[in-house]
Design an enzyme around this catalytic site. Structure first.
Site, short mmCIF file in Angstrom:
data_model
loop_
_atom_site.label_atom_id
_atom_site.label_comp_id
_atom_site.label_asym_id
_atom_site.label_seq_id
_atom_site.Cartn_x
_atom_site.Cartn_y
_atom_site.Cartn_z
N GLU A 152 -7.32 -7.00 -30.91
CA GLU A 152 -8.59 -7.11 -31.61
C GLU A 152 -8.93 -5.71 -32.10
O GLU A 152 -9.33 -4.85 -31.32
CB GLU A 152 -9.68 -7.65 -30.68
CG GLU A 152 -11.01 -7.88 -31.35
CD GLU A 152 -12.09 -8.27 -30.36
OE1 GLU A 152 -13.21 -7.73 -30.46
OE2 GLU A 152 -11.81 -9.11 -29.48
N GLU A 171 -13.14 2.35 -42.07
CA GLU A 171 -14.10 1.94 -41.05
C GLU A 171 -14.82 3.18 -40.51
O GLU A 171 -14.18 4.12 -40.05
CB GLU A 171 -13.40 1.20 -39.91
CG GLU A 171 -14.37 0.68 -38.87
CD GLU A 171 -13.67 -0.08 -37.74
OE1 GLU A 171 -14.27 -1.03 -37.22
OE2 GLU A 171 -12.53 0.30 -37.40
N LYS A 185 -8.25 -1.60 -18.16
CA LYS A 185 -8.18 -0.17 -18.39
C LYS A 185 -9.31 0.19 -19.36
O LYS A 185 -9.17 0.03 -20.57
CB LYS A 185 -6.81 0.21 -18.97
CG LYS A 185 -6.52 1.73 -19.00
CD LYS A 185 -7.16 2.39 -20.18
CE LYS A 185 -6.98 3.90 -20.17
NZ LYS A 185 -7.95 4.59 -21.02
N CYS A 192 -17.10 -3.63 -34.11
CA CYS A 192 -15.98 -3.96 -34.98
C CYS A 192 -16.39 -4.92 -36.09
O CYS A 192 -15.77 -4.94 -37.16
CB CYS A 192 -14.83 -4.54 -34.17
SG CYS A 192 -15.28 -5.98 -33.17
#
Length: 513
Positions: free
Chosen positions: A267, A405, A192, A301
């Protein structure tokens, strides 16, 4: 800041997409594109800000069709001889190599990532399938001595249908990263992709099918998280879910899957510290700091978004990083000389710019990054989601950039005095994905690497990963490992088999479980 020349018009994304999918976008089911009938979705060029494609969410019926196909595919694939599975995955790898330039151009045109980056990522996807092809026929169990007259052994069996939910920042790379291993383990896969960037995932599925994967073994469910994502993470036909994305969404996925009894591999995000000691090679450290956070426009990331520098060399290193950042080339993603592309989605562009302002409000001092250069502001790309590589100094623990972040080309720097202080700062967030240390002291390097809480840590380098090495995080960065031989345990279950070694009629042990 230099600007790469504009070599493509605002219609390039549409032209590239139409060439790859003349029939339009949709879900990929049983080897064919199937258009949806649900909510309309519009794709926007990150480089120009203009709409270039439309498709429809598949709706509940479309998701049901994807899963029904995947269930059939799982049965077919699990029954396929492991050596044949390995041969097919090797052919997928070869096919990706043959189409690497096409995949790279499609990724750049539809996401805004520089072509120099997407070419590397396409080659890595081929490497992933080649690597796990080598494991497909080596899934072995163990023979276990037990009391009594028994031959007892284990075997690794697939979950069945694995759902992989992938992000918008690296759709091609993560589609390969999250499908090659479960396929090698004998599962069917439903990917997806983000509704913002579905094109290269669809093309990868087409190529995999062409290379020999049976119908239903590699399906793609394009669409929205609220419909497609929610259905895929709560359907009992799904054996396991892997998710790459934000912490907030990852938690929702984990909760929904857990309520349906589905295990997950997560993750998630990171806020990685790049620690530089005074005895480091400062030129190498500066090069590493720039690559750590500005490559991919910081949309990674593992981005090294915190630069912690020992006080005696702090000013000097910040100056070197700023000088290198100022020479990075922004421009047309399809120009091979472009080094930094735009932010891929409009919502993320808003997040990045707001966090830069927050960093300044909290006391950070701007060293680089401000208004767009005149050449870019006056070009056909002016309306894109552009953020100039930004370095803020004086980003203290009280600054919001210390723990939030950004997921953009934004680096927060600060000074430290002692090794203990650097380690404490590195561990001051709930994330634990990556980090690095730069030093000439080998003992210190290993001590810091051991002390910083991170799933991946580099010494005198940054941002190198390989499919053969386990990757994953601690804390808010997720759980489970998504690569290396270890990931094969994520996508199989251990099954125990007991065989009596005496004639029928021998007494059986009593059950106590």
């Amino acid at each position: 800041m230099s600007i790469a020349p504009t070599t493509s018009s605002a219609t390039t994304a549409r032209q590239v997409l139409d060439s790859a999918f003349p029939q339009g976008l949709g879900a990929f089911i049983d080897g064919a594109i199937v258009t949806g009938g649900g909510e309309p979705i519009t794709l926007t060029s990150a480089a120009t800000g203009e709409d270039f494609a439309h498709f429809n969410d598949p709706g509940v019926e479309g998701v049901d069709a994807v899963l029904a196909s995947a269930v059939r595919g799982a049965a077919t694939w699990a029954a396929t001889d492991a050596f044949e599975r390995a041969a097919i995955l090797r052919e997928v790898s070869r096919t990706v190599v043959e189409h690497a330039d096409e995949l790279a151009a499609l990724e750049s045109a539809t996401t805004g990532k520089p072509l120099r980056d997407t070419r590397v990522e396409a080659s890595k996807v081929a490497e992933m399938f080649g690597y796990y092809a080598g494991w497909a026929d080596k899934m072995m169990g163990r023979t276990i001595p037990v009391p009594g007259n028994w031959h007892t052994y284990t075997e690794r069996v697939p979950w069945g249908v694995v759902v992989a939910i992938t992000p918008w920042n690296a759709p091609l790379f993560t589609a390969g990263w999250n499908s090659a291993a479960p396929l090698a383990a004998g599962n069917s896969v439903v990917v997806k992709p983000s509704e913002f960037t579905p094109a290269t995932t669809l093309r990868l599925a087409q190529l995999a099918h062409r290379a020999g994967l049976p119908e239903g073994v590699f399906n793609v469910a394009t669409g929205l998280g609220g419909t497609v994502g929610a259905a895929l993470t709560s359907d009992p036909r799904v054996g396991k879910v892997s998710f790459i994305g934000s912490v907030a969404t990852g938690r929702r996925v984990a909760v929904a899957a857990a309520q349906a009894g589905i295990p997950t591999v997560l993750e998630l995000g990171g806020k990685s510290a790049n620690i530089v000691f005074a005895d480091a090679d400062l030129d190498r450290a500066a090069d590493g700091a720039v690559a750590a956070v500005f490559s991919g426009a910081g949309q990674s990331c593992v981005a090294g978004s915190r630069l912690l520098v020992q006080r005696s060399v702090h000013a000097e290193l910040v100056e070197r990083v700023a000088e290198r950042a100022s020479r990075l080339r922004l421009g047309d993603p399809l120009d091979p000389s472009t080094e930094v592309g735009p932010i891929i989605t409009a919502p993320q562009y808003g997040t990045v710019t707001s966090l830069i302002e927050a960093g300044l409000q909290d006391g950070g001092r701007r060293v680089t990054g401000a208004d767009l250069p005149v050449e870019l502001a006056g070009s056909a790309l002016a309306s894109g989601h552009w953020v100039v590589p930004t370095l803020l100094d004086g980003v203290t623990p009280a600054n919001r950039l210390e723990t939030n972040e950004v997921f953009g080309p934004v680096l927060g720097a600060d000074a430290f005095d002692t090794e203990a202080e650097a380690i404490e700062r590195a561990n001051s967030t709930n994330f634990g994905l990556a980090g690095a240390v730069w030093t000439g002291d080998v003992s210190r390097a290993h001590h810091v690497a051991r002390s910083v809480k991170a799933g991946t840590f580099w010494i005198n380098s940054y941002k190198t990963i390989h499919v053969a090495v386990p990757f994953g995080g601690f804390g808010d960065s997720g759980h489970g490992r998504s690569s290396g031989p270890e990931v094969l345990d994520e996508y199989t279950q251990a099954k125990a088999v007991w065989v009596p070694t005496r004639a029928a009629g021998a007494p059986f042990p009593s059950l106590s479980y």
